[in-house]
Design a protein around this motif. Structure first.
Motif, short mmCIF file in Angstrom:
data_model
loop_
_atom_site.label_atom_id
_atom_site.label_comp_id
_atom_site.label_asym_id
_atom_site.label_seq_id
_atom_site.Cartn_x
_atom_site.Cartn_y
_atom_site.Cartn_z
N MET A 72 0.32 -0.19 -9.27
CA MET A 72 0.94 -0.13 -7.82
C MET A 72 2.08 0.95 -8.47
O MET A 72 2.29 2.27 -7.64
N TYR A 89 0.37 -1.41 0.19
CA TYR A 89 -0.12 0.01 0.05
C TYR A 89 0.81 1.41 -0.05
O TYR A 89 1.98 0.82 -0.01
N ASN A 90 0.26 2.22 -0.17
CA ASN A 90 1.16 3.68 -0.64
C ASN A 90 0.76 4.27 0.76
O ASN A 90 -0.55 4.69 1.34
N THR A 94 9.47 7.27 -4.49
CA THR A 94 7.88 6.51 -4.30
C THR A 94 7.94 5.44 -2.98
O THR A 94 8.56 4.65 -3.03
N GLU A 95 7.80 5.77 -0.93
CA GLU A 95 7.88 4.84 -0.59
C GLU A 95 6.13 4.09 -0.56
O GLU A 95 5.73 4.57 -0.04
N LEU A 96 6.63 2.71 -0.42
CA LEU A 96 5.89 2.04 -0.68
C LEU A 96 5.67 0.33 0.64
O LEU A 96 6.65 0.31 1.29
N GLY A 145 1.34 4.24 -9.42
CA GLY A 145 -0.15 4.82 -9.07
C GLY A 145 -1.05 5.38 -9.25
O GLY A 145 -2.41 5.76 -8.75
N GLU A 160 0.88 7.34 1.87
CA GLU A 160 0.15 8.61 1.63
C GLU A 160 -1.30 8.62 1.12
O GLU A 160 -2.01 9.94 1.27
N LYS A 161 -1.61 7.83 0.81
CA LYS A 161 -3.00 7.67 -0.26
C LYS A 161 -3.89 7.37 1.11
O LYS A 161 -5.55 6.81 0.47
N ILE A 187 -4.15 2.46 -4.95
CA ILE A 187 -3.25 2.80 -3.22
C ILE A 187 -2.70 1.18 -2.74
O ILE A 187 -2.57 1.85 -1.89
N ALA A 234 8.80 1.48 -6.78
CA ALA A 234 8.53 2.29 -6.54
C ALA A 234 9.70 3.19 -5.80
O ALA A 234 9.73 3.90 -5.86
#
Length: 517
Positions: A288, A192-193, A315-317, A291, A195-196, A294, A310
């Motif tokens: 993923m 998952y992200n 981008t940090e997942l 983006g 931030e989302k 999420i 990512a």
């Protein structure tokens, strides 16, 4: 993580080439050549071709200069085997996409000597008697080249009743020990992200798949086993999180194939279908990273790949294992009866192939290349994990990540605390790559191995068809009526057109000739 992933097109081409080309050399010098037919998952072995910058700079007891994948693993095995035995081996390496794909091939008459299915398919093939046990010689730890027996994690495949390969079964005839050799293992969870996601608690449950706040933003695996398992986690959430269940009780809940349970799961899965972005087989990884979604139900090894990719795009997942449960899965090497039973040299070749992949430096190569966790648990593998995930000298808060359960002895990694979420009780429920590759004990405690569906397979398959395909029972009478009217109108139009065309043809002027009757 210091891992670069090759382009998918190059990888696929190499796999296809490996599946059709005989990978050996010098066989003309020896009259006795054995052909070993190996079938495994796609993109599940080191194909070599590493860049110089990909050198894994750790001590390698088998060669100097660290660990590096120059040639394909199959090429290296062939060279190693042919230089250490009095006969030669030729490897025919092919791949499959799903366990069911492999089983269908076997049912249709395809012949292999050594295959690498997952846990439940191992159970099915073993139950059908289509296997040959590993020899006593294979388990002799005094033999230098028996790398599997000497280095496999006792947590997975220990002798004397130890290990998941033994103690998950009540019937001694069902155990996998000596019948299969574990290759890779892991869990399932949610990538998952952060931030989302509105609340971290949302990714702490399989009910994320039903959460309307994330409608059309989550993907689920397009296979009945993973989808059914996570659905049982939703249905039995209160039981699974409300008390201290024994391992057998947890397994019974998450392997329930009672008809009433299947019917209930079908209803929940239809609700999931309406809420998720898609059922996917491999597109979830790209979705993923780009983006598009999420969160994604994912296997731990692919979760590592997704987080790596990512990260390259800044981008940090993260990876979460829901509080209810996780599937503890295994892929293992099984020697098939119709291949090796009456050919001792072929059996020796198959066992040697497993041992070569189990040599610690080769286990590291495969882990690096595919992102999954090997069953091998020696110091070389631990050094590799430390090389990947050990805290930097400039790191702030750190803590000791305990992986002793897997490495057969007390093993603690000093890691950067920012890559894990630790609750007030000191439990780690979410994290990044290390968490995905080597889950902590509290995650292991809520894990369950998925068992074969047995004689309920056809009923569950029908349930899955009802979920994934159009079910006439779910269509309203109004929709049926409107559809029927449209079909009748179209049919009427076609008939009218044919009538008018025939009338015009019969009455049009002749062009200087008459039909001969």
């Amino acid at each position: 993580m210091k891992k670069l992933y090759r382009a998918l097109a190059l990888t696929s081409a190499a796999v296809l080439a490996g599946s059709s080309v005989a990978l050996f050399s010098g066989c003309a010098n020896k009259a006795d050549v054995v052909t070993l037919r190996v079938c495994s998952w796609e993109e599940y072995i080191d194909l070599g071709g590493w860049d110089k910058g990909e050198l894994i700079d750790i001590e390698n007891p088998y060669s100097e200069g660290g660990i590096m994948g120059v040639n394909s693993m199959v090429d290296d095995f062939t060279e190693w085997f042919n230089s250490t035995h009095d006969y030669e081996v030729k490897v025919e390496y092919s791949t499959f996409g799903t366990n069911e794909d492999l089983y269908n091939r076997l049912s249709l008459g395809d012949e292999y000597d050594l295959v690498c299915p997952s846990d439940y398919m191992l159970m099915k093939l073993i139950a059908e008697g289509n296997y040959v046990e590993y020899s006593d010689t294979f388990w002799d730890e005094d033999i230098e080249q028996n790398y599997y027996a000497k280095n496999v994690s006792r947590y997975i495949d220990g002798g004397n009743g130890e290990g998941i390969f033994n103690h998950q079964f009540t019937n001694p005839q069902d155990v996998w020990h000596k019948k299969a050799a574990c290759y890779m293992w892991g869990t399932t969870g949610l990538v998952y992200n952060p931030e989302k996601v509105e609340h971290i608690a949302d990714v702490s449950t399989w009910a994320m798949l039903l959460n309307e706040n994330y409608s059309r933003q989550v993907t689920i695996k397009d296979n009945v086993r993973d989808a059914y398992f996570s659905t049982l986690g939703i249905i039995n959430s209160d039981k699974l999180t409300g008390g201290n269940l024994s391992a057998s009780q947890r397994s019974a809940i998450l392997n329930d194939v009672d008809s009433a349970t299947i019917e209930k799961a079908e209803s929940v899965l239809k609700d999931i279908k309406e809420n998720v972005y898609s059922f996917e087989t491999d597109s979830g990884k790209a979705d993923m990273v780009t983006g598009k979604v999420i969160a994604n139900l994912q296997w731990s090894g692919d979760a590592v790949f997704i987080m790596d990719e990512a990260e390259a795009d800044d981008t940090e997942l993260w990876y979460s294992v829901p509080d209810e449960c996780t599937n503890l899965w295994f892929d293992g090497w099984l020697m098939l009866k119709n291949g090796v039973e009456k050919n001792e040299k072929l059996k020796t070749s198959a066992e040697a192939f497993v041992n070569f992949l189990s040599r610690p430096d080769n286990a590291v190569r495969n882990m690096y290349y595919i992102g999954y966790s090997s069953a091998i648990a020696d110091d070389t593998v631990f050094d590799y994990m430390e090389w990947n995930y050990g805290a930097d000298e400039e790191a702030g808060q750190t803590f000791e990540y305990d992986v002793s359960y897997f490495f057969n002895e007390q093993k603690l990694l000093e890691v950067d605390a920012v890559n894990f979420e630790i609750d007030g009780d000191g439990k780690i429920n979410r994290g990044r790559q290390l968490f995905a590759q080597y889950p902590p004990q509290n995650v292991i405690d809520r894990s369950v191995v998925m068992l074969d569906f047995g004689d309920k397979l056809s009923e569950i398959n029908q349930m899955w068809i009802n979920v994934r395909c159009l079910d006439i029972r779910d269509i309203s009478p109004v929709t049926v009526g409107v559809t029927a009217a449209v079909v009748l109108a179209l049919a009427g139009a076609v008939c009218l057109y044919k009538f008018r065309y025939k009338l015009f043809f019969n009455n049009r002027p002749k062009k200087g000739y008459e039909r001969v009757s």
